[in-house]
Design a protein around this motif. Structure first.
Motif, mmCIF file in Angstrom:
data_model
loop_
_atom_site.group_PDB
_atom_site.id
_atom_site.type_symbol
_atom_site.label_atom_id
_atom_site.label_comp_id
_atom_site.label_asym_id
_atom_site.label_seq_id
_atom_site.Cartn_x
_atom_site.Cartn_y
_atom_site.Cartn_z
ATOM 1 N N VAL A 62 7.925 1.940 -10.382
ATOM 2 C CA VAL A 62 6.935 2.457 -9.446
ATOM 3 C C VAL A 62 7.575 3.442 -8.479
ATOM 4 C CG1 VAL A 62 5.639 0.282 -9.545
ATOM 5 C CG2 VAL A 62 7.286 0.639 -7.690
ATOM 6 N N ASP A 63 6.710 4.251 -7.880
ATOM 7 C CA ASP A 63 7.099 5.033 -6.704
ATOM 8 C C ASP A 63 6.768 4.193 -5.484
ATOM 9 O OD1 ASP A 63 7.932 7.172 -8.170
ATOM 10 O OD2 ASP A 63 6.099 8.346 -7.888
ATOM 11 N N ALA A 64 7.787 3.782 -4.734
ATOM 12 C CA ALA A 64 7.565 2.980 -3.535
ATOM 13 C C ALA A 64 7.074 3.876 -2.399
ATOM 14 C CB ALA A 64 8.850 2.281 -3.123
ATOM 15 N N PRO A 65 6.362 3.333 -1.436
ATOM 16 C CA PRO A 65 5.904 4.144 -0.298
ATOM 17 C C PRO A 65 7.088 4.638 0.528
ATOM 18 C CG PRO A 65 5.423 1.815 0.056
ATOM 19 C CD PRO A 65 5.882 1.937 -1.350
ATOM 20 N N MET A 66 6.960 5.829 1.047
ATOM 21 C CA MET A 66 8.009 6.420 1.888
ATOM 22 C C MET A 66 7.661 6.319 3.368
ATOM 23 S SD MET A 66 10.227 7.307 -0.321
ATOM 24 C CE MET A 66 11.322 8.378 0.624
ATOM 25 N N VAL A 67 6.395 6.026 3.660
ATOM 26 C CA VAL A 67 5.932 5.960 5.047
ATOM 27 C C VAL A 67 5.496 4.536 5.361
ATOM 28 C CG1 VAL A 67 4.239 6.822 6.709
ATOM 29 C CG2 VAL A 67 5.183 8.362 4.956
ATOM 30 N N LYS A 68 5.905 4.043 6.534
ATOM 31 C CA LYS A 68 5.535 2.692 6.948
ATOM 32 C C LYS A 68 4.052 2.643 7.295
ATOM 33 C CE LYS A 68 6.806 -1.548 7.954
ATOM 34 N NZ LYS A 68 7.359 -2.434 6.881
ATOM 35 N N LEU A 69 3.349 1.622 6.743
ATOM 36 C CA LEU A 69 1.922 1.459 6.996
ATOM 37 C C LEU A 69 1.645 0.031 7.424
ATOM 38 C CD1 LEU A 69 0.412 3.233 3.841
ATOM 39 C CD2 LEU A 69 0.531 4.171 6.154
ATOM 40 N N THR A 70 0.802 -0.143 8.421
ATOM 41 C CA THR A 70 0.234 -1.454 8.740
ATOM 42 C C THR A 70 -1.257 -1.372 8.486
ATOM 43 O OG1 THR A 70 -0.055 -0.852 11.069
ATOM 44 C CG2 THR A 70 1.992 -1.983 10.474
ATOM 45 N N PHE A 71 -1.825 -2.466 8.037
ATOM 46 C CA PHE A 71 -3.217 -2.397 7.609
ATOM 47 C C PHE A 71 -3.869 -3.764 7.759
ATOM 48 C CE2 PHE A 71 -0.342 -3.265 4.206
ATOM 49 C CZ PHE A 71 -0.909 -4.320 3.517
ATOM 50 N N PRO A 72 -5.144 -3.768 8.104
ATOM 51 C CA PRO A 72 -5.887 -5.036 8.159
ATOM 52 C C PRO A 72 -6.267 -5.470 6.751
ATOM 53 C CG PRO A 72 -7.356 -3.235 8.660
ATOM 54 C CD PRO A 72 -5.981 -2.632 8.476
ATOM 55 N N PRO A 73 -6.560 -6.760 6.556
ATOM 56 C CA PRO A 73 -7.072 -7.202 5.257
ATOM 57 C C PRO A 73 -8.329 -6.416 4.907
ATOM 58 C CG PRO A 73 -6.525 -9.086 6.628
ATOM 59 C CD PRO A 73 -6.413 -7.878 7.503
ATOM 60 N N HIS A 74 -8.361 -5.888 3.699
ATOM 61 C CA HIS A 74 -9.436 -4.969 3.311
ATOM 62 C C HIS A 74 -10.539 -5.722 2.586
ATOM 63 C CE1 HIS A 74 -11.143 -1.050 2.673
ATOM 64 N NE2 HIS A 74 -11.254 -1.262 1.370
ATOM 65 N N PRO A 87 0.807 -1.212 0.000
ATOM 66 C CA PRO A 87 0.000 0.000 0.000
ATOM 67 C C PRO A 87 0.847 1.272 0.000
ATOM 68 C CG PRO A 87 -0.964 -1.598 1.468
ATOM 69 C CD PRO A 87 0.340 -2.181 1.019
ATOM 70 N N GLY A 88 0.435 2.192 -0.847
ATOM 71 C CA GLY A 88 1.190 3.423 -1.028
ATOM 72 C C GLY A 88 1.968 3.426 -2.323
ATOM 73 N N THR A 89 2.070 2.274 -2.994
ATOM 74 C CA THR A 89 2.800 2.162 -4.250
ATOM 75 C C THR A 89 1.999 2.789 -5.388
ATOM 76 O OG1 THR A 89 3.831 0.095 -3.525
ATOM 77 C CG2 THR A 89 3.819 0.542 -5.896
ATOM 78 N N LEU A 90 2.684 3.533 -6.247
ATOM 79 C CA LEU A 90 2.048 4.139 -7.418
ATOM 80 C C LEU A 90 2.887 3.848 -8.656
ATOM 81 C CD1 LEU A 90 1.068 7.631 -5.930
ATOM 82 C CD2 LEU A 90 -0.453 5.684 -6.349
ATOM 83 N N TYR A 91 2.216 3.514 -9.743
ATOM 84 C CA TYR A 91 2.892 3.190 -10.995
ATOM 85 C C TYR A 91 3.521 4.424 -11.639
ATOM 86 C CZ TYR A 91 1.963 -1.645 -12.599
ATOM 87 O OH TYR A 91 1.976 -2.995 -12.799
ATOM 88 N N ARG A 92 4.693 4.228 -12.236
ATOM 89 C CA ARG A 92 5.242 5.165 -13.218
ATOM 90 C C ARG A 92 5.137 4.579 -14.628
ATOM 91 N NH1 ARG A 92 10.793 8.171 -11.199
ATOM 92 N NH2 ARG A 92 9.952 9.103 -9.281
ATOM 93 N N GLY A 93 5.373 3.292 -14.737
ATOM 94 C CA GLY A 93 5.299 2.662 -16.051
ATOM 95 C C GLY A 93 5.348 1.153 -15.923
ATOM 96 N N GLN A 94 4.980 0.471 -17.013
ATOM 97 C CA GLN A 94 4.968 -0.992 -17.024
ATOM 98 C C GLN A 94 5.110 -1.465 -18.470
ATOM 99 O OE1 GLN A 94 4.044 -3.663 -14.343
ATOM 100 N NE2 GLN A 94 5.084 -4.745 -16.025
ATOM 101 N N THR A 95 5.997 -2.407 -18.699
ATOM 102 C CA THR A 95 6.097 -3.053 -20.009
ATOM 103 C C THR A 95 5.658 -4.502 -19.889
ATOM 104 O OG1 THR A 95 8.381 -3.774 -19.686
ATOM 105 C CG2 THR A 95 8.035 -1.571 -20.640
#
Length: 471
Positions: free
Chosen positions: A134-146, A77-85
């Protein structure tokens, strides 16, 4: 709790993977979301008649599975795409199991990360590979299964499967009584064109021919027995069964009671020592197996003896559909025995009779309320320990009103389809309604053919049984 991996925590060589089975509903959902209606990507194609869906999953659906690993697992979570081949090297079909992998290839200036991506089949065949940036997350996140709301996909996989399984069976010779309106004649013609039945049309020839003209249908290949009177037509249909010319009877534009009168009569009827009953086989979106409901059309207020026949008839239909030891829930308003509520007493007795072998072929339990018969969490909440509770495949209602309302509620509120069959007689009796659509009519013909096969061979159709066991 799950956690993501920040840019600082990632290292070259880190990897993650998951598995996913391609389902028919995935293709429908992707078609709606993307607007890509290419028929190659829509379920229902079986060009080689092997019972396997030939539809090809869209390549971008395959690619989208990679984004699930990136967004949920690595980096998370927090990851955003820049590109994909992508390179697409093989094709995916309904039922294929896929393994989706990502592996950190390179870390660039914060927050950029490059990952190798791949999708492969269970046997290792590479379906697709590529590179994600991708842009990797810069902040640590913990999260329950959504959890997200489930989608209701109004496609009826069970009926499609039943019809497909009949393709290598000989069509069923069927006496069609009074097919003198467009609905009843149209249903018989649909079954004939699909290779499910060979209709013998018994009724007023002039009216039958006129209906065919209105439908634009060619019935020149079908036998017509010209009988003006409906009662005589019903009697002739029953006689054809005794003569070995028909192995099923189909209701046309004749009242159900008038047809059944000839089927159940003691002399010359089709009785076999058991009460007849009506069985609905429902194809409900979101349920992975056919749901059987009885009796919604014949026995108004069945006593215990009649309910024994109703349960046994429903089990027999379930067995013919490949269900091994079908799970039967005897319904009432509550799940405890209450002497003031006769349906709970009947349910308890039927359950015990099944334990003693007086009802054969299924696992029977009751009384069960509707919620804890079909929903596992409801059964757990009530503290019910049972092989049936929460997983019922067959539902036996206390009387005709409750069964009929249940079937119609599923049809008109839950978007289910229903196929109907009268069983307990010498041959199956196909009873369709004027409100039934083409899929219901075809499914009723397929149900009769599969039930006839089970009765004659003593086992369900092999392919059908294999698929049922897989569920």
């Amino acid at each position: 709790m799950n956690a993501n991996r920040t840019w600082d925590e990632l290292a070259v060589g880190d990897e993650a993977s998951t598995r996913r089975v391609c389902a028919a509903n995935d293709l429908y959902v992707f078609a709606h979301a993307s607007g890509n209606l290419n028929p190659m990507h829509l379920p229902g194609r079986d060009e080689d008649h092997d019972g396997r869906d030939d539809a090809v999953a869209p390549s971008m659906w395959v690619g989208a599975l990679v984004s699930a690993v990136l967004g949920n697992m690595l980096p998370g979570p927090g990851t955003l795409y820049r590109g994909q081949t992508f390179r697409f090297l093989s094709r995916v079909h309904v039922g294929d199991e896929l393994t989706i992998k990502v592996r950190v290839k390179e870390k660039r200036a914060k927050p950029c990360v490059v990952l190798d991506t791949s999708v492969s089949l269970a046997d290792g065949t590479l379906v697709a590979d590529g590179v994600a940036e991708v842009d990797a997350p810069m902040v640590k996140l913990t999260f329950p299964p959504h959890e997200i709301p489930e989608l209701l996909v109004e496609r009826h996989q069970q009926f499609d499967r039943m019809i497909a399984m009949c393709r290598d069976l000989e069509p069923l010779p069927t006496a069609v009584v009074a097919p003198e309106d467009k609905n009843s004649l149209g249903g018989a013609i649909l079954g004939f064109e699909a290779g499910l039945c060979v209709p013998i049309l018994i009724g007023a020839k002039a009216r039958i021919v006129d209906c065919a003209r209105q439908l634009g249908a060619d019935i020149s290949r079908l036998e017509i027995v010209d009988i003006e009177d409906e009662h005589e037509a019903a009697a002739r249909g029953v006689a054809m069964v005794h003569e070995g010319r028909a192995r099923a009877v189909m209701k046309g534009a004749i009242h159900s009671d008038e047809l059944l009168e000839h089927i159940v009569k003691k002399d010359g009827g089709l009785r076999v020592g058991r009460r007849i009953s009506h069985v609905f086989v429902m194809d409900c979106p979101g349920i992975s197996h056919p749901l059987i409901i009885s009796d919604a059309a014949i026995n108004i207020a069945p006593d215990l003896e009649t309910k024994v026949s109703i349960v046994q008839n429903a089990i027999d239909v379930a067995l013919s559909l490949g269900m091994e030891k079908p799970r039967v829930g005897i319904l009432s308003a509550v799940e405890t025995v209450n002497p003031a509520m006769p349906s709970t007493l009947d349910a308890a007795v039927l359950s015990k009779m099944a334990e003693r072998g007086q009802i054969k072929g299924g696992v029977v339990d009751g009384p069960l309320a509707m919620d804890n018969a079909i929903d596992m969490e409801a059964a757990r909440t009530k503290g019910i320990t049972s092989l049936v509770a929460g997983r019922a495949q067959v539902l036996i209602a206390p009387n005709i009103e409750s069964a009929n309302m249940l079937a119609k509620e599923l049809t008109f509120l839950a978007h289910a389809e229903g196929a109907g069959l009268v069983v307990g007689a010498r041959v199956p009796v196909i009873m369709t309604s004027r409100a039934d659509n083409d899929k219901s009519r075809l499914a009723s013909c397929a149900l009769a053919l599969l039930y006839d096969y089970w009765r004659r061979e003593g086992r369900p159709h092999a392919l059908l049984a294999t698929k049922a066991a897989a569920e």
